[in-house]
Scaffold this motif. Structure first.
Motif, mmCIF file in Angstrom:
data_model
loop_
_atom_site.group_PDB
_atom_site.id
_atom_site.type_symbol
_atom_site.label_atom_id
_atom_site.label_comp_id
_atom_site.label_asym_id
_atom_site.label_seq_id
_atom_site.Cartn_x
_atom_site.Cartn_y
_atom_site.Cartn_z
ATOM 1 N N ASN A 121 51.024 -65.707 32.741
ATOM 2 C CA ASN A 121 51.704 -66.761 33.493
ATOM 3 C C ASN A 121 50.921 -68.063 33.379
ATOM 4 N N GLY A 122 51.647 -69.145 33.146
ATOM 5 C CA GLY A 122 51.005 -70.451 33.111
ATOM 6 C C GLY A 122 50.285 -70.765 31.810
ATOM 7 N N ALA A 123 50.532 -69.960 30.759
ATOM 8 C CA ALA A 123 49.838 -70.206 29.494
ATOM 9 C C ALA A 123 50.527 -71.284 28.675
ATOM 10 N N GLY A 124 51.800 -71.576 28.979
ATOM 11 C CA GLY A 124 52.528 -72.609 28.226
ATOM 12 C C GLY A 124 53.748 -72.084 27.486
ATOM 13 N N LYS A 125 54.116 -70.842 27.742
ATOM 14 C CA LYS A 125 55.299 -70.272 27.065
ATOM 15 C C LYS A 125 56.559 -71.054 27.408
ATOM 16 N N THR A 126 56.789 -71.192 28.701
ATOM 17 C CA THR A 126 58.026 -71.856 29.131
ATOM 18 C C THR A 126 58.028 -73.328 28.729
ATOM 19 N N THR A 127 56.873 -73.973 28.805
ATOM 20 C CA THR A 127 56.788 -75.378 28.390
ATOM 21 C C THR A 127 57.184 -75.523 26.923
ATOM 22 N N THR B 122 60.354 -54.608 20.239
ATOM 23 C CA THR B 122 61.437 -55.415 19.678
ATOM 24 C C THR B 122 61.028 -56.384 18.583
ATOM 25 N N CYS B 123 59.772 -56.807 18.560
ATOM 26 C CA CYS B 123 59.456 -57.956 17.716
ATOM 27 C C CYS B 123 58.740 -57.589 16.425
ATOM 28 N N ASP B 124 59.047 -58.389 15.364
ATOM 29 C CA ASP B 124 58.398 -58.197 14.072
ATOM 30 C C ASP B 124 57.059 -58.911 14.058
ATOM 31 N N ARG B 125 57.084 -60.122 14.595
ATOM 32 C CA ARG B 125 55.847 -60.900 14.618
ATOM 33 C C ARG B 125 55.541 -61.306 16.045
ATOM 34 N N ILE B 126 54.270 -61.534 16.273
ATOM 35 C CA ILE B 126 53.847 -61.846 17.627
ATOM 36 C C ILE B 126 52.921 -63.050 17.600
ATOM 37 N N GLY B 127 53.152 -63.961 18.532
ATOM 38 C CA GLY B 127 52.235 -65.081 18.706
ATOM 39 C C GLY B 127 51.648 -64.983 20.094
ATOM 40 N N ILE B 128 50.358 -65.178 20.194
ATOM 41 C CA ILE B 128 49.716 -65.101 21.505
ATOM 42 C C ILE B 128 49.235 -66.487 21.893
ATOM 43 N N ILE B 129 49.616 -66.916 23.083
ATOM 44 C CA ILE B 129 49.213 -68.236 23.567
ATOM 45 C C ILE B 129 48.310 -68.057 24.771
ATOM 46 N N ARG B 130 47.290 -68.866 24.800
ATOM 47 C CA ARG B 130 46.355 -68.791 25.909
ATOM 48 C C ARG B 130 45.935 -70.196 26.282
#
Lengths: 266, 279
Positions: free
Chosen positions: B38-44, B195-203
């Motif tokens: 939460n709050g990592a910037g996904k929604t932004t 579900t996903c083929d590729r994954i991006g991690i944001i922090r």
């Protein structure tokens, strides 16, 4: 430029308020016009003479000669100013700011509809409501006057008067609409959309009361709507109405531009 | 070819909040998982893709169209499920879907009925009275019903029960097979892994890893060779731990779960068993 689905939905949202304010206007207009009676006029005049400040502050002056003058004195100082103004404030705030604040504007902007179209549609909803209210008041005045005092009302003069009134309310609607587009928080949208017109009205009341407070009239846009001047055919009164109309157009365009460019944290 | 492209996106809210220099792309027919607490910037980031926010610098494009300047054209091919759902409360579910259909000018071609059935949603009830899960289902139907080519889903399974979660996962898998492009944000490892083929991690607003789900696993596989006293013990050990037996030596591969990988990037905070990061 109009999204019909949105327009229909929002007009449905206006119906309840239109009915309420329509009913209030019906009550006052019918009662006040039916009170027109040269004998009664003398009594009201005596009130106005006894406490001129109080009566004048709500726009009621002595020496209202004919039926139209009587209506200007008793309807165009308070009832036909305040109730359509309340409609502008409530609808103006609900059309944009409330949706942005609550986040339900997501449903509107996450669609292949331009933001300009959304804002224009909402503006049209507000303007439609204002026009409907003033149109209704005009028809009502005609019916009440013609049924009670046939032939006494100068119809073209009434149209001119209500044309000016429409310009005033379009301008007030413009203030509410711009405030609604400007602020993403209902708190601020209401504070400015309701606060500015209400404050201006209070200044108008002060100015009407006369004396040294009369200078207040230079600080309120209500001065631009001058019913007596319109009836007397003064060119300054017509100019005032034109200024209000042009100002309204500027305010709506500004509101649409702001909404088009603003960041939506939704 | 990248259908969704984010290049050096910056949005600084101050106080360390925002997104900084985020870049990634999602290819045609691919499901991309966008992971972060939460709050990592996904929604932004997603709001920029949707054209709700104007990038401070950098650029977002979908199908080559600028997400801010040409957002109405972008929206025509997009289905969006917001992270926080807020509809017009005064409507019923059915009225809302009808309104959205008319508002978007979807036309007669709609998957509404099929989706309502799939998620067992009764469209007759008032939105105001709906539970979180029901609202979520309504949001899913609204996002998928016009059969968009690109789906942007912000925490799509929040509020759904396990049965509905797996129906949702099935739906996304089907859409992917039909060539749809999916970007899905989540803080739940399991649904992204499924579900996903590729994954991006944001922090903290920065991308810390972008790779295929398989490669992320691969990179974090450790193998150990254990030497035991005799072959019988070695065989038993290999059987117990799933290792490869070679004489008295047994090689054991310890594959970290995505959650553990995730934690590597997050500095080893302890997780609760639901896989959410404590705030």
């Amino acid at each position: 430029m109009t999204n019909m689905a949105l327009y229909r939905h929002e007009m449905k949202g206006s119906v309840k308020l239109l009915i309420i304010f329509g009913a209030i206007i019906t009550m006052y207009v019918s009662i006040i016009i039916s009170m027109y009676d040269p004998e009664m006029m003398k009594m009201l005049d005596s009130f106005a003479e006894a406490m001129p400040e109080l009566m004048a502050s709500v726009g009621m002056k002595a020496d209202a000669a004919d039926l139209l003058g009587f209506m200007v004195s008793y309807l165009y100082g308070f009832i036909l100013l305040v109730f359509p103004m309340l409609f502008c404030i409530l609808r103006g705030n609900a059309l944009i700011a409330k949706y942005v604040d609550k986040g339900s504007v997501v449903s509107l902007v996450a669609a292949p509809v331009k933001r300009r179209t959304i804002a224009v549609t909402q503006m049209e909803v507000l303007v439609s409501g204002i026009v409907l209210l003033i149109l209704y008041a005009t028809i009502l005045e005609l019916i009440c006057a013609e049924s009670g005092f046939p032939g006494e009302l100068e119809v073209t003069e009434l149209f001119k008067l209500n044309g000016g009134l429409l310009c005033l309310h379009l301008f007030i609607g413009g203030i509410c609409f711009l405030a609604s587009c400007l602020f993403s928080d209902v708190k601020y949208s209401v504070a400015s959309g309701a606060g500015i017109p209400a404050f201006m009205y209070v200044l108008q009341m002060l100015a009407n009361a006369g004396g040294s407070a009369e200078k207040a009239k230079y600080f309120t846009f209500f001065t631009l709507f001058n019913p007596d001047g319109i009836l007397a055919g003064e060119s300054s009164a017509a100019a005032g109405a034109i200024v209000l109309f042009a100002g309204a157009a500027v305010l709506y365009v500004l509101g649409i531009m702001v909404f088009e460019r603003k960041d939506l944290h939704i | 070819m990248g259908v969704i492209k984010i290049e050096n996106l910056v949005r600084d809210y101050g106080g360390g909040k925002g997104v900084y220099d985020v870049s990634f792309q999602v290819n045609q027919g691919e499901a991309f998982g966008f992971l972060g607490p939460n709050g990592a910037g996904k929604t932004t980031t997603i709001r920029h893709l949707m054209g709700f926010l104007k990038p401070e610098s950098g650029k977002c494009t979908i199908c080559g169209l600028d997400c801010w300047k040409e957002r109405d054209k972008v929206q025509a091919v997009l289905g969006y499920l917001p992270g926080e759902i807020s509809f017009f409360d005064d409507m019923s579910g059915g009225e809302y879907l009808k309104f959205i259909g008319e508002y978007r000018k979807n036309g007669a071609k709609t998957r509404k009925e099929e989706l309502l059935e799939r998620f067992e949603l009764d469209p007759g009830s008032r939105i105001k009275k709906m539970s979180k899960g029901m609202k979520q289902k309504l949001g899913i139907v609204a996002a998928f019903m016009h059969d968009p080519d690109i789906l942007i889903l912000d925490e799509p399974t929040s509020g759904l029960d396990p049965l509905m979660q797996s129906r949702f996962v099935e739906l996304v898998a089907e859409e992917k097979k039909r060539g749809k492009t999916v970007l899905m944000s989540s803080h739940m490892f399991e649904e992204v892994e499924r579900t996903c083929d590729r994954i991006g991690i944001i922090r903290k607003g920065r991308m810390v890893a972008i790779d295929s789900a398989g490669a992320l696993h691969e990179r974090h596989t450790r193998s150990y060779t254990v030497t035991l006293e005799n072959e019988a013990a070695a065989r038993a050990f290999a059987a117990d731990f799933g290792g490869i037996c070679n004489g008295v030596h047994v090689t054991v591969a310890a594959r970290q779960s995505l959650e553990e990988i995730f934690m590597n990037y997050y500095g080893g905070e302890k997780h609760d068993e639901h896989g959410t990061v404590p705030a």
